[in-house]
Design an enzyme around this catalytic site. Structure first.
Site, short mmCIF file in Angstrom:
data_model
loop_
_atom_site.label_atom_id
_atom_site.label_comp_id
_atom_site.label_asym_id
_atom_site.label_seq_id
_atom_site.Cartn_x
_atom_site.Cartn_y
_atom_site.Cartn_z
N LYS A 13 44.64 30.91 33.53
CA LYS A 13 44.57 30.92 32.07
C LYS A 13 45.78 31.64 31.47
CE LYS A 13 40.71 33.29 32.20
NZ LYS A 13 40.45 33.41 33.65
N ARG A 88 33.91 35.92 27.14
CA ARG A 88 33.48 35.87 28.53
C ARG A 88 31.97 35.99 28.65
NH1 ARG A 88 38.81 37.68 30.71
NH2 ARG A 88 38.83 37.31 32.94
N ARG A 125 48.54 37.32 43.98
CA ARG A 125 49.02 38.01 42.78
C ARG A 125 49.11 39.51 43.04
NH1 ARG A 125 45.46 37.38 37.42
NH2 ARG A 125 44.04 38.63 38.68
N ARG A 127 47.37 42.18 42.00
CA ARG A 127 47.16 43.20 40.98
C ARG A 127 46.18 44.24 41.53
NH1 ARG A 127 45.52 40.15 35.70
NH2 ARG A 127 43.44 40.75 36.35
N ARG A 138 34.03 39.61 41.13
CA ARG A 138 34.44 39.00 39.86
C ARG A 138 34.00 37.54 39.79
NH1 ARG A 138 40.60 40.09 39.63
NH2 ARG A 138 40.51 39.04 37.63
P1 B4P Z 1 46.60 34.09 36.14
O1 B4P Z 1 47.27 33.21 35.15
O2 B4P Z 1 46.98 35.54 36.19
O3 B4P Z 1 44.99 33.97 36.07
P2 B4P Z 1 43.94 34.36 34.93
O4 B4P Z 1 42.93 33.27 34.96
O5 B4P Z 1 44.60 34.63 33.62
O6 B4P Z 1 43.40 35.77 35.51
P3 B4P Z 1 42.19 36.74 35.26
O7 B4P Z 1 41.05 36.00 34.63
O8 B4P Z 1 41.99 37.33 36.62
O9 B4P Z 1 42.66 37.97 34.39
P4 B4P Z 1 42.31 38.71 33.01
O10 B4P Z 1 43.51 39.51 32.75
O11 B4P Z 1 41.86 37.76 31.95
O12 B4P Z 1 46.90 33.41 37.58
C1 B4P Z 1 46.49 34.02 38.78
C2 B4P Z 1 47.54 33.83 39.87
O13 B4P Z 1 47.67 32.44 40.20
C3 B4P Z 1 48.96 34.27 39.46
O14 B4P Z 1 49.56 34.90 40.56
C4 B4P Z 1 49.67 32.97 39.12
O15 B4P Z 1 51.07 33.04 39.35
C5 B4P Z 1 49.01 32.00 40.07
N1 B4P Z 1 48.93 30.64 39.51
C6 B4P Z 1 48.56 30.30 38.25
N2 B4P Z 1 48.55 28.96 38.12
C7 B4P Z 1 48.90 28.44 39.34
C8 B4P Z 1 49.05 27.09 39.85
N3 B4P Z 1 48.84 26.02 39.08
N4 B4P Z 1 49.39 26.94 41.14
C9 B4P Z 1 49.60 28.02 41.95
N5 B4P Z 1 49.48 29.30 41.52
C10 B4P Z 1 49.13 29.52 40.24
O16 B4P Z 1 41.05 39.68 33.28
C11 B4P Z 1 41.13 40.92 33.99
C12 B4P Z 1 39.89 41.80 33.76
O17 B4P Z 1 39.84 42.26 32.37
C13 B4P Z 1 38.50 41.14 33.94
O18 B4P Z 1 38.10 41.13 35.30
C14 B4P Z 1 37.60 42.08 33.06
O19 B4P Z 1 37.25 43.25 33.74
C15 B4P Z 1 38.48 42.43 31.90
N6 B4P Z 1 38.26 41.57 30.71
C16 B4P Z 1 39.20 40.76 30.12
N7 B4P Z 1 38.67 40.09 29.08
C17 B4P Z 1 37.37 40.48 28.99
C18 B4P Z 1 36.28 40.12 28.11
N8 B4P Z 1 36.43 39.23 27.13
N9 B4P Z 1 35.08 40.71 28.31
C19 B4P Z 1 34.90 41.62 29.27
N10 B4P Z 1 35.87 42.00 30.14
C20 B4P Z 1 37.10 41.44 30.00
#
Ligand code: B4P
Length: 189
Positions: A13, A88, A125, A127, A138
């Site tokens: 995302k 979420r 990744r 992190r 998660r």
């Molecule tokens: P990302 O792009 O980092 O994935 P994401 O879906 O945005 O991550 P996530 O949901 O974990 O994080 P968030 O910060 O929202 O891609 C992941 C990896 O894959 C990267 O290394 C990327 O390079 C690679 N990649 C991407 N696309 C690719 C493709 N097509 N092919 C190959 N590789 C690919 O959330 C973090 C935490 O914040 C949550 O766990 C929660 O604790 C909190 N949080 C955030 N929002 C919240 C909410 N609304 N309510 C409650 N808690 C919340």
């Protein structure tokens, strides 16, 4: 218009929202990035949020709603907002529905990929919250708490599913095209 980006942790995302915003002059709001900024700044909110995030739990709804709603209220009529990581939970979705101007939620993009793909990406990744046991937790929290939003937005006829186990560029082209198409429909409505 607000476009919601839905999907499991690691589905991409953040990757897609950032690229689409840069390419098209749209606004990218990532709740994960907001929380990490707060944590890095050492604010009380950030330090509390860090504990939830490091366990793989969701940060409480009232905190998240407070963070997002003020930013929604500051939007201008012709802004395009890519909302990455919010809502979420069902209560978050309901609060968003109340705060957003009538008719402004034009789209929910649902990115899908298998758990194996998600786990491999998150491990790559690297992190702080990307250890195997936290990733598995998660994914469980996602299935129980966030995935019901897919049906919620499908029932509102604004859901588009995107296969996210493909190269970044292919997903990006489809993502931008769907947002532009929804935008042109809201402009002609
Ligand atoms: P990302 O792009 O980092 O994935 P994401 O879906 O945005 O991550 P996530 O949901 O974990 O994080 P968030 O910060 O929202 O891609 C992941 C990896 O894959 C990267 O290394 C990327 O390079 C690679 N990649 C991407 N696309 C690719 C493709 N097509 N092919 C190959 N590789 C690919 O959330 C973090 C935490 O914040 C949550 O766990 C929660 O604790 C909190 N949080 C955030 N929002 C919240 C909410 N609304 N309510 C409650 N808690 C919340």
């Amino acid at each position: 218009m607000i476009a919601i980006l839905l999907g499991a942790p690691g589905v991409g995302k953040g990757t897609q929202a950032q690229l689409a915003a840069q390419a098209n002059g749209w606004i990218h709001l990532s709740t994960g990035d907001l929380l990490r900024q707060e944590a890095a700044a050492g604010s009380e909110l950030g330090l509390q949020a860090k504990q939830y995030m490091s366990r793989g739990d969701l940060v409480p709804d009232q905190v998240m709603v407070g963070l997002v709603v003020s930013r929604i209220c500051a939007l201008k009529a012709d802004d395009v907002l890519l909302l990455d990581g919010f809502p979420r939970t069902l209560p978050q979705a309901e609060e968003l529905g109340k705060a957003a101007p009538s008719g402004s939620i034009g789209l929910a993009l649902y990115f899908s990929a298998s758990d194996d793909v998600l786990t491999a990406r998150l491990l790559g990744r690297g992190r702080q919250d990307d250890s195997l046991s936290v990733i598995q937790h998660r994914l469980t929290v996602y299935r129980e708490t966030t995935e019901p939003l897919v049906a919620y937005y499908r029932n509102q006829n604004i859901l588009h599913e995107i296969q996210a186990d493909r190269p970044v560029e292919a997903i990006q082209a489809e993502t931008s095209e769907i947002v532009k198409s929804a935008l042109s429909q809201t402009e002609t409505a």
